[in-house]
Structure formats: C-alpha cells, structure tokens
Scaffold this active site. Structure first.
Site: not given
Lengths: 250, 184
Positions: A119, A158, A168, A171, A173
C-alpha cells in the site's frame, strides 16, 4: 507468542460450526469475531439500540455530484506519468438496494495495494516494492443504471500480523453510499480462485457461506479489452432502509 | 435481494477516504460555527488512532437534501480543491489522529438536536452508527433519548466545554460504552 495459522484456522472452523448450529441467517460479520484479533477490544458488548423513527435523519443521506469526481478518478492506471506494473483489470458492476433498484449518482470509492501487495501508506513497511506509477485510490459516481467501472491493476496478497504467517488474499476496498445514510457500506472485494480465501479471518468473519460468496467477484471474459486488460464483475447490494422504503410501507 | 456483507475499513484507507477540509462542514468563517471534538477509545480505554468518523446532518434550515461539493476536485491537478466556502453540504469525514482525537466544525442542525455519526475503524468488521446530541436544544422531546436507560443516555450527549465548543468521546467497549444504533 502469536497464534499459528493452524490454530486460527481451527478457530475459524469452530465459528462456522457455531453459526450453522444457531440456524439463523446472518449477512454481516459479528463485530466481535475472535479469529480477527483486532476486533476484540473494538466492538460494543451492549446490544445496538433499535431506532424505528420515520423522521430519523439517517433515512436521508449526503449528496455527491460532478464536482466531487474527475473523469480520471475511475482509472487508477493513469494517475502518474508512467504505466503501473501488474496485471491490468477492469472491475465493474451495479450498486443496487435490497429491492433491486439501481443506486444512481452515488459515490463509490476504492483503494487497494499495488501489484506487489504494497500500500502507498507509511504504515505498510513490508518488503515489497512501492510503484511510483500507482497509488491505488479511485472514486466514481454511479450512472443511471447504478453502474460503476474502474480500470486498475490486480492487487497482490500481503502479510499482516494477526497471527504467524498471516496473509491477506488479494482484495480491493470499496466504500459506498446509498440514498440514505443507513445504507452506508464499506467492504472488500475478493478475486475468484484465490487460494488464500479460506485462511483469512477477515473474509471468514462472514460466517454464512452464501453471504461470503457475495464478496468474491466473477471473472468475466466479455469485459476484457483486447491487448489491454482482463475483467471482473461485482454487483453490490446495499443493506438498510431508505426513506422511500418507509413510504412503501416496509 | 440479499445484501453485500460489510468488511473492516482496515488500516490503509488514509490515502483514499479522508480529504482536506473533511471536518470543516460549516462554510469558512461562518459566525455560527460550532466545534465538536473528542476521542475514540477501545475497550481498554486506549486511543484508536485509525478510526474514521463520518457525520451527516440537516442544514440549519432543516433541509435534509445535502449538497454536492464535500470532496470538490481540482480539474487541473486532479487533487482536492476543498469545499467552495459557501455551500453547506451536511457531510463531514475525519480520521482520528495518533491520540485517537477528531475534530469537526459545523453549524447546528435545523429541526433535530443531533449529528448522525457513522464510525469505521481497523478491527471493526461492520461500521457503527451513533448520534452526537448538542446541548441547548429540546432534548427531552427526542424519542431516542427518551427510550434509553438514564445510565446510558449520557453517552450520546455532547458536553459544552466553552461557548460553541462541544466534547464528545466515543467508547467502543467498556463500562461507559457509547450507545450504538440499529436502523434495520
């Protein structure tokens, strides 16, 4: 010592069994879901207080318009001078209310990791590369059919610190507004066939199998753009009453 | 149709959801501006530094239509231009700081004595609704406040710290747990 994946997976299995035994359908996660450790101190223990007031302000909601988005906000691959790394994808679908009516002209916001699973956020320090050509945030207004459409890259998986070797699944959000504040939704879209799905306590917090399946997008070959991108389809149904439902005698 | 389930906002929404001036709901320099601030705390009484509050409210004239322009964009840079300084959109969004603190500046809503709040946080799998009731208005007539046990009612009441400055803490868990609402 942090729990192992095996012990978290056993907890997840027990939660699923308890849900099946209880026998009533639950669409949303229980806010106190122990396999997701961060939920433990961050959920109320008192029951929610029901509000059935037809004059409640929450039955109306904020408005957004053309000033709140630019055309480029829907294309996460064109926000920098160069091309982002990764598998280019289109993600599209419709936003509907529980009666199946399109949610028109409302704000859809997305954010995601880059193709390496990193991120663009200072708190994400795991050793995967940042991409100078990808930030990973987008927004759009739904059209008259309730349709949204983003062009982006497929995010990577990640690691996180819920337990040892916690990863995770990939995905995106999503944040959505309906016509009423009661319909507000923040959620995550997952990718079909991801082998990490059963291991993830955040996805598995949705203990109803059918409800959980609604968080996984569908690969749609017809959405692919030749020589350019693959496509996924994901429709979203907002929960919660709106003023129009009250008028109809719900 | 069956609803799409909720999932946590997670820790990394900071470059996507908050926007400059998100807590400045009142038009810039408006003389009736009130400040509302407080902390978001977990069940151990610790600050929640990664919570996001959204506020929705009627305009001072009681209108509930809202107005676009909360996230007004700059078509030149693609960045945020900020609110136009005149329009009352009724919508605010603010993230908590490292101390779990948030602050908003707004105008008192017309027709009702409360601001509607939707709270998101890492660790919170499904958002929570609550209300910030401002003192001074006719609180005795409010049906929600009237329905609450006296011991819990106070968790929805903002305290006046100074003229026009109100304090409202949100406690997700514990003996002084905030009243959270269900509209379904």
């Amino acid at each position: 010592m942090p729990p192992t994946q095996q012990s978290i997976s056993e907890e997840i299995a027990r939660e699923h069994e308890a849900y099946a035994r209880a026998g009533s359908v639950r669409h949303h996660p229980d806010r106190g879901y122990a396999p997701y450790r961060s939920s433990l101190l961050r959920h109320p223990r008192q029951p929610l207080v029901a509000v059935r007031d037809p004059e409640a302000v929450e039955l109306s909601g904020p408005a957004f318009g053309v000033t709140d988005v630019t055309e480029l906000d829907g294309d996460l691959t064109r926000r920098h001078t160069g091309e982002p790394l990764g598998e280019r994808i289109v993600v599209t679908g419709r936003v509907l209310d529980r009666a199946g009516r399109p949610v028109r002209g409302q704000l859809v916001e997305i954010w995601q990791a880059n193709a390496s699973g990193r991120y663009a956020h200072q708190r994400d320090q795991h050793p995967a590369p940042l991409d100078p050509n990808f930030t990973g945030a987008g927004r759009q207004l739904t059209d008259d059919q309730g349709t949204y459409r983003f062009t982006t890259v497929k995010p990577g998986a990640y690691p996180w610190r819920n337990h040892t070797n916690a990863w995770r699944p990939a995905h995106i959000h999503f944040s959505l507004f309906g016509t009423a504040f009661t319909q507000r939704l923040v959620t995550q879209m997952y990718f079909p066939g991801d082998p990490l799905l059963p291991y993830d306590p955040i996805l598995q917090s949705v203990t109803d199998d059918a409800a959980r399946a609604r968080l996984v997008a569908t690969y749609d070959h017809d959405l692919s753009v030749p020589e350019q991108s693959l496509g996924y389809r994901w429709d979203i149904v907002l929960d919660g009453p709106a003023a129009t439902w009250i008028e109809e005698g719900r | 149709m069956l609803p799409t389930p909720s999932q946590t906002v997670g820790p990394f929404y900071g470059y996507a959801l908050p926007f400059p001036g998100g807590g400045e709901i009142a038009p810039a320099g408006h003389r009736d501006t009130v400040a509302v601030h407080g902390r978001v705390l977990d069940g151990a009484g610790e600050a929640i530094p990664d919570a996001l509050l959204e506020v929705w409210q009627p305009a001072p004239d009681g209108s509930r239509t809202g107005a676009p322009g909360s996230l007004r964009r700059d078509p030149v840079t693609g960045g945020f231009a900020g609110r136009d300084g005149v329009t009352f959109t009724g919508f605010g969004r603010v993230a908590t700081d490292a101390d779990g603190h948030y602050s908003l500046r707004t105008l008192a809503p017309g027709g009702v004595p409360y601001l509607s709040v939707c709270l998101f946080a890492r660790g919170l799998l499904h958002h929570l609704f609550t209300r910030i009731y401002l003192p001074g208005a006719d609180l005795a007539a409010d049906p929600l406040l009237a329905s609450l046990e006296p011991g819990r009612r106070g968790t929805l009441l903002a305290a006046e710290e100074a003229p026009g400055t109100y304090r409202f803490d949100l406690r997700l868990q514990g003996p002084e747990e905030t009243v959270f609402l269900d509209f379904n």
